[in-house]
Design a protein around this motif. Structure first.
Motif, PDB file in Angstrom:
ATOM      1  N   ILE A  25       3.195   0.909 -14.423  1.00 54.16           N
ATOM      2  CA  ILE A  25       2.782   1.727 -13.283  1.00 54.16           C
ATOM      3  C   ILE A  25       2.147   0.789 -12.265  1.00 54.16           C
ATOM      4  O   ILE A  25       1.142   0.135 -12.549  1.00 54.16           O
ATOM      5  CB  ILE A  25       1.799   2.839 -13.708  1.00 54.16           C
ATOM      6  N   ASN A  26       2.772   0.705 -11.085  1.00 53.14           N
ATOM      7  CA  ASN A  26       2.301  -0.196 -10.033  1.00 53.14           C
ATOM      8  C   ASN A  26       0.846   0.123  -9.708  1.00 53.14           C
ATOM      9  O   ASN A  26       0.485   1.277  -9.529  1.00 53.14           O
ATOM     10  CB  ASN A  26       3.158  -0.041  -8.778  1.00 53.14           C
ATOM     11  N   SER A  27       0.045  -0.937  -9.627  1.00 56.31           N
ATOM     12  CA  SER A  27      -1.381  -0.691  -9.498  1.00 56.31           C
ATOM     13  C   SER A  27      -2.083  -1.555  -8.465  1.00 56.31           C
ATOM     14  O   SER A  27      -2.983  -1.084  -7.781  1.00 56.31           O
ATOM     15  CB  SER A  27      -2.038  -0.892 -10.862  1.00 56.31           C
ATOM     16  N   PRO A  49       0.845  -1.191   0.000  1.00 58.66           N
ATOM     17  CA  PRO A  49       0.000   0.000   0.000  1.00 58.66           C
ATOM     18  C   PRO A  49       0.885   1.247   0.000  1.00 58.66           C
ATOM     19  O   PRO A  49       1.836   1.349   0.767  1.00 58.66           O
ATOM     20  CB  PRO A  49      -0.774  -0.124   1.320  1.00 58.66           C
ATOM     21  N   GLY A  50       0.628   2.143  -0.911  1.00 57.39           N
ATOM     22  CA  GLY A  50       1.465   3.338  -1.075  1.00 57.39           C
ATOM     23  C   GLY A  50       2.363   3.249  -2.291  1.00 57.39           C
ATOM     24  O   GLY A  50       2.908   4.240  -2.757  1.00 57.39           O
ATOM     25  N   ASN A  51       2.527   2.039  -2.846  1.00 63.60           N
ATOM     26  CA  ASN A  51       3.315   1.889  -4.072  1.00 63.60           C
ATOM     27  C   ASN A  51       2.475   2.160  -5.315  1.00 63.60           C
ATOM     28  O   ASN A  51       3.020   2.350  -6.394  1.00 63.60           O
ATOM     29  CB  ASN A  51       3.884   0.473  -4.186  1.00 63.60           C
ATOM     30  N   SER A  52       1.150   2.128  -5.181  1.00 67.14           N
ATOM     31  CA  SER A  52       0.294   2.373  -6.341  1.00 67.14           C
ATOM     32  C   SER A  52       0.624   3.716  -6.953  1.00 67.14           C
ATOM     33  O   SER A  52       0.765   4.711  -6.245  1.00 67.14           O
ATOM     34  CB  SER A  52      -1.184   2.342  -5.948  1.00 67.14           C
ATOM     35  N   GLY A  53       0.751   3.724  -8.262  1.00 66.84           N
ATOM     36  CA  GLY A  53       1.116   4.947  -8.973  1.00 66.84           C
ATOM     37  C   GLY A  53       2.606   5.103  -9.136  1.00 66.84           C
ATOM     38  O   GLY A  53       3.068   5.936  -9.910  1.00 66.84           O
ATOM     39  N   GLY A  54       3.374   4.294  -8.422  1.00 61.93           N
ATOM     40  CA  GLY A  54       4.824   4.324  -8.578  1.00 61.93           C
ATOM     41  C   GLY A  54       5.243   3.586  -9.833  1.00 61.93           C
ATOM     42  O   GLY A  54       4.460   2.889 -10.474  1.00 61.93           O
TER      43      GLY A  54
END
Length: 181
Positions: free
Chosen positions: A116-118, A99-104
């Motif tokens: 893009i990590n989703s 959690p928090g990696n989304s969009g990385g």
């Protein structure tokens, strides 16, 4: 009410939402800054199963910002369906997606953004199942969001609605079901 972008070295910038797409959960933000190095995009179609990749993100928020995890491309063209019935094709990786990696960024060993990590699967018996939107799929969406603020040429019904339950129906003298506005 406000958006901020924080760089790896802690500099903070006020951000403006250029556009967003709820179907892919992608957004483009704009900041007023100079001297930043833009990310270089690779091609997700060049990926092969067993290629090494790095997942970059902020797992758990700013406390662990700019974290990098290493892993491999576990599968390509992996189709997942969300709770609403929407299906998307992903790159599957065993690089830790938290959690928090989304969009990385999911980055190849050349430092190019290939995804893009989703998402990830979180359930008993599962470990190391992370998913990234292939950059070749995301790039046209990003381009449309940048140019128009929305994704062009996507079919839409053009109506909005609300479900009318039995209590609301009785109160308003309406039948139960979907109310089209």
């Amino acid at each position: 009410t406000s958006l901020k972008v924080v760089t790896y070295d802690g500099d903070t910038y006020e951000a403006e939402l250029v556009g967003s797409d709820s179907i892919t959960d992608l957004a483009v933000l704009k900041i007023d800054a100079t001297g930043l190095t833009p990310a270089e995009f690779g091609s997700s179609s060049d990926l092969q199963v067993a290629d090494e990749v790095m997942a970059v993100g902020n797992p758990g928020g700013m406390e662990f910002s700019s974290s990098v995890t290493m892993g491999y491309v576990s599968a390509l063209n992996r189709v997942l369906t969300d709770e609403s019935g929407m299906s998307m094709t992903y790159i599957q990786t065993d690089a830790a997606i938290n959690p928090g990696n989304s969009g990385g960024a999911l980055v190849n060993l050349k430092g190019q953004v290939v995804g893009i990590n989703s998402a990830k699967i979180v359930a008993d018996g599962y470990e190391g199942l992370g998913f990234a939107i292939p950059i070749d799929d995301a790039q046209p969406i990003i381009s449309d969001l940048t140019a128009y603020g929305y994704v062009r040429d996507r079919a839409a019904l053009g109506i909005s609605g609300q479900y009318i339950d039995s209590i609301t129906a009785r109160f308003n003298g309406l039948p139960t079901g979907m109310y089209v506005a």
